[in-house]
Every structure is written in C-alpha cells, then in structure tokens.
Design an enzyme around this catalytic site. Sequence first.
Site, PDB file in Angstrom:
ATOM      1  CB  SER A 180      -0.973  -0.048   1.191  1.00  0.00           C
ATOM      2  OG  SER A 180      -2.018   0.874   1.022  1.00  0.00           O
TER       3      SER A 180
ATOM      4  CG  ASP B  33      -6.205  -3.623  -3.486  1.00  0.00           C
ATOM      5  OD1 ASP B  33      -7.032  -2.870  -2.915  1.00  0.00           O
ATOM      6  OD2 ASP B  33      -4.985  -3.595  -3.240  1.00  0.00           O
TER       7      ASP B  33
ATOM      8  CG  HIS C  82      -5.045  -3.081   0.321  1.00  0.00           C
ATOM      9  ND1 HIS C  82      -4.436  -2.561  -0.793  1.00  0.00           N
ATOM     10  CD2 HIS C  82      -4.559  -2.360   1.371  1.00  0.00           C
ATOM     11  CE1 HIS C  82      -3.632  -1.576  -0.447  1.00  0.00           C
ATOM     12  NE2 HIS C  82      -3.677  -1.447   0.865  1.00  0.00           N
TER      13      HIS C  82
END
EC number: 3.4.14.11
Length: 761
Positions: free
Chosen positions: A349, A469, A499
Amino acid sequence: MRYNQLSYIPTSLETAVAELQALGFAVQQEQAPKENFAIFLRKLFFHFQDTDYPLSHMIASKDLDLLTFLTSDATLTKEVFDLVALQVLGFIPAVDFTDAQDFIQKIGFPIVFDSQQLLLNLHQLLATRQKSGVTLIDSLVSQGLLPMDNCYHYFNGKALATFDTTSLIREVVYVEAPLDTDQDGQLDLIKVNIIRPKASTAIPSMMTASPYHQGINETANDKKLHRMEGELSPKAPRRITVEPTDFQPLATKPSRLPVNECQETFSHISSYTLNDYFLARGFANLYVSGVGTAGSTGFMTSGDYAQIESFKAVIDWLNGRATAYTSHKRDYQIKADWSNGLVATTGKSYLGTMSTGLATTGVDGLAVIIAEAAISSWYDYYRENGLVCSPGGYPGEDLDVLTELTYSRNLLPGDYLRHNDHYQQLLSQQSQALERQSGNYNQFWHDRNYLPQADRIKCEVVYTHGLQDWNVKPRQVYNIFNALPDSLGKHLFLHHGEHVYMHNWQSIDFREAMNALLCQKMLGQNNGFTLPTIIWQDNQKEQTWKELTAFGGHSKRQIALGDDHVLIDNHYGEEDFKRYSKDFRAFKAELFEGKANQAVIDILLEEDLPINGQACLKLKLKSSENKGILAAQLLDYGKKKRFADIPAILELDSIDNGQQFAREALKELPFKDSPYRVVTKGVLNLQHRSDLLTIEDIPNDQWMTITFHLQPTIYHMAKGDTLRVVLYTTDFEHTIRDNSNYALTLDLEQSYLLIPTDEEE
C-alpha cells in the site's frame, strides 16, 4: 496443497553434490542410489543418535516400513521415492492421501524421480516446500542443522538462516535530507530505525518506507473525514493543463563533524515478516517513516517528490552520499560502514507506493523494489475520471485526511506545542490544492503521479497486486507495469485477493523466489535465477498459478448489450438514501441483487471468455440534466466455486523465518461456493467522457456516445457462465452521494462491451 515451484534453480550434478556435502550429507556419486538415499534420510534426523527409530515410523509401501526397506535388498523405485518424499515434506499417509501416485499428480509434485539422477532429486527435495510452507532445507536449518555463525551460507542460490537473531544490533540514526518542508530554515532530519546482525562483512539492506511506522493519529484522521453527501456540481468546460514535475532538492555539503558511534537504541519496532525472513539471512532491516513523522522533522507532504526525497536520502547515506547524525543535536555524524550500499524496498500500500516513487528517482544503490498493492498515481487513488472516488472501504477519505493520519509529530506533545499552528496552515493549503469540489486532475495531483518518471527506473522491479483490491485498484499496477522500460527486469504477481500480502501463502514459493532474486542482485550470487514476467493466479482452479507475458491484450471481443432503451434513475427515497449512506455495504448487496436503481444486463456466454486488460463500455446515452455520474460493474454471476478475497489461516505459527524466529501463520485464499464475483468496475463523470483533461458540457436530453474503460483485470470465464453488466449512477462506497432528481437513458442497441482477450497458455 498444490505446488507452483518458481524458486528452484536447476543445477549440475557436481554442484548439487557439493552443496549436499557442504550441509553434511555424506553422499557420493560413486555410491548406489539406495545407499545415498539412506544417508540422506538419516541426516534429516540429526537430532536423533538412533536414526533407526524415526525411520521405523515412516513407510516405504503400504506393507513395509522405511527402516525395513532400507535394510533389505529391495530396489529404490519411483513409488518408494515418492511415498517417502511426501512424508519428509509433512504429508501423512491415510490422512492427507491414500494413493501416493494419485496425490503426486493432484498436487503437481515438482520432482520427477530418476534413479540415475537421484542426487539431483535429493537436492531439489531439500529446496521444495513442506506442507507447512517452508522448504525442507529451511526447516532443517531452523532446527539447528547449521550454526548461527553470522556468515553467509547458500543452498541452490539462496541464503540460509545462519545469522544470529538472538543478538541483533538495534540503532537509531537521523539522516539529513535536502529538504525544508516545514520551512523552519533547517534541513529536515529523518529518523531511521536499523536492525542488523553482527556480521563481519558489509551487508545489504531491506528498507521499508512506512509513514505509518512511528504511529498514526486516528483521532485527527476521523475528524478530517469529508462528508460524502452533496450535489454533483456541473463544471465549466475547459482543457486542463499541467506542467512537468520539477522537484529540486536543496543543496547539501559533506559534514566535517566528528564521527561517533550510535547514541540511541530501541528494543522493539513492529516489523514486516518478509524483512524478518531476510534479517535471519544477513540483510539489515531499516524502517523509515519520512518527513512529518514522530522523531523526524518536516511537514507531511503526502506522496510528492519531497516526501520521496526523504527516503532517498537514507539510500544516499547508506552509500556515503548523505550525512546522518547520532541525535537531533547534529553534533556528531555516523557512518553506515556496515552497509554494502545495496537496498531492496518492501511493503504494501503506502509502503509499496514509496518504493515506486523511489524507483522513479533512479537513485544509485536501489537494487530491487518489492512493491505490493502500490499506488502509481495518487489521483487514481482518490479520484477517477473527473470524480472524487474514495478508496474501497474508506468513504470520505482524501489525501489531507491521510496527512492527518500520518503526521505523527503531533503525537509528541512538545512537537505539537511548537509546530501545530504552522502545520495547520500547511494542511489548509494542501486541502485547497487537492480540489475536492471539482474532482479535477491538476498540478497538485500531477506532482504525485509517478508514471511520467517511469523511464527513469533502473532497478529490478517486483509488483504484487490483488485483482479484488478496490482500495488500491488494479489500474495502479497495470499503468506502472506497462510504463516500465522494456530493458528492465520486471515481474508481476497477480492474485485474486484484495488488499493483502501474499508472501506466506501455501501455494506459491514467493519468499524463496525473492531470496534467489535478492541474492543475485545484492549478494553477487551468479545463481542463474530467472523470475517470470507475470505470475497469475488462475481463477478457475484452486492453488494454481500460470506464467504470462503481458497484462493487457490487444485482441477485442465485442459483446452486444441488448436492443431496447433503459432508464436509470439517480434519485432514491429518503429512507433508502439514508440507509445506503449509513451503510454502503447494504447498497452493494442490493446492487448485486438487482434491487438498487440500475440497469442489469445478463449475458450467457456461448464460448470461453479469457479477459486480459481493460474492459471497455461503448455506450450511447443521454442525461435529463446537465450533469451525470455513470458507474458500472461486471459480475461473474451465478453460484459456483470462486476465490474468497481474504486469505484464511491454514496453520498458526507454521512458518519459521529463521532459527526459531518471527514465526507466522501459513495462509491461502479459500476456494468456495459464492453467488457472484465482481470482475471489474469503474465510475465516470460524464463531463469527462472524452478524456481526463477535457471537461465538456452535458447537453440536456441529447444523445452522447462515450468510451468508458473499467479497471483492468485478468479473469477467465467459461462457456455457460453468466456475465452480468450492472450500470447505475451514484456509488455509495466511492462517489459523491448525490440524490438529485436526474436520470440517464441508454440506447442498448447502439451500445456494446469490448473485452480484451489476448491470453497466454
């Protein structure tokens, strides 16, 4: 379990024998295969003085134990080897399987028995994962096969866990960055937490650039969240222009201060287990949070090249090009004399995003990035096609909200006292610059777009991304991966999770593949390892991965959408609007069930449909007002087995990342019945129907033709499956919640769906 073995490096017989002997397996080329087999097996039980005992608890056939077989005149056959190999790898007869040969086929066992090449078979067996998720050799080393002597030991081109994690050096340094982001007249200092083994040689580094790592301010974050309810405002038509990003670091000069040892240590910092894995194998671990975080100075600039420069300065320090101090007093400098200058970055991320940004600087010393679920353009994270578009699961978040979350200097009361007033001024400027009211692309977002600098990347690149995601959406990796120079070593793992990390999944040897790659790039191992370009998780089969060459096909399949006109009303009754605004998950559930304001088109597939790339809707439509949102989702609709998007724990603490060090759970995506699956989706402000930088009027009740690209994916559907197209306006998870009274009319006869279908088998 099914094997998808990427990390094993085929080797010569001579090398295999030498590596086996170096580990204490007293095999010889001149010895008979069965004799070498017995020597190998007895060494596996090095904790036992009497190795007959554990061998007697294994079987060589349904009616013969292994000890009896080894002391008999019976010949070593494929059937015996396979059955014993399965047991060595942790599979239990009559529990995990009944017929070994059927099971070998089912799990895709990677070793093909050859009595003339038995030593090569045994070599590969050591490098093969056990049911527990660790390779046999790593399991043996974790039990003490080799001492923790703080020296490098390799097997099959990969480093083994021989560095002492019970006696690590933990130190803090403050790197001077060529920045003054808080405008205080001093160069910003960047806190670096270092964990490293006591090695006698220079070692490489794993660096995680994590703005979260020094703490997060959830209270400030929650107060800053934006209200999603509002009215979509028509925008004046114009062409948006931006200038190339021109970040210029400030001048610095070499320090003449005396050199000193570390003056600050620490006992614990939350770690990333992939880093732990490499720490036990002789890689230093660095955790850096960058400007505007606790222990550092500066303002949280959130995604621009000033923030990236604060991480780049650390790589420069590791290579002797920047200064680090022992404390904020700046009275002593400290050298990274333990470093070989080579760095791999890790993390998911925001962390992976900083890896991409760092790579686009072309900084010397950055050898590899392992970027998971990484952003390549911050506009595409918080906006989409001229609309504010909250990341999946986080309605109301925007970049200034993220700034509040990560500006951890305000968690230090003294820093808050001295700097909060100025911070609030800078934060206000940031809130204005991101242009939330319009949703437009502008210079602020362009300065946080790494794609134009992709040609500056020169390190090896590894991306992982979930095709489910909807936080960091698949377009982020699709765009950066396809923008990378062809000359680069570039690799992409695409899975069907959301994610999430994937390094501890049972079905793929990701950790070991990264070990082989990093040993090659950072430790000078000429191991001949080659990682495929794209490794894609087959959505139709459990625990199956395939090698591909491209993300995005060039062939298109055109699919008709119907022959009538459909109307999509934007307005909801007050009760439904409040309910959906309170719980966007209720909206999604009813949308997928056909109960929201929407058009639903079900397409029964007459042939297989291998999607690879960006599905595109070509639509003829009109709006009853001079504005409009169009949202679309494609579903694989109907009950069948599909992947869940969150990995499930198969076994707790199954994976030992060293020698009794940093254990973690073994996981895998469950493959189970579900009623539908989102294949892809997207949202569009109809004023941006031509392109992102062009704002056009929407003429009331006049037909328009639009091209609407959805998020890219690779997803295979079979003949007889139902592809459901869902078209609607307001998306209560992502877009502004506009309940104004307008409607869209679609002419389905003049509309169609284009599916990219290039695939590799």
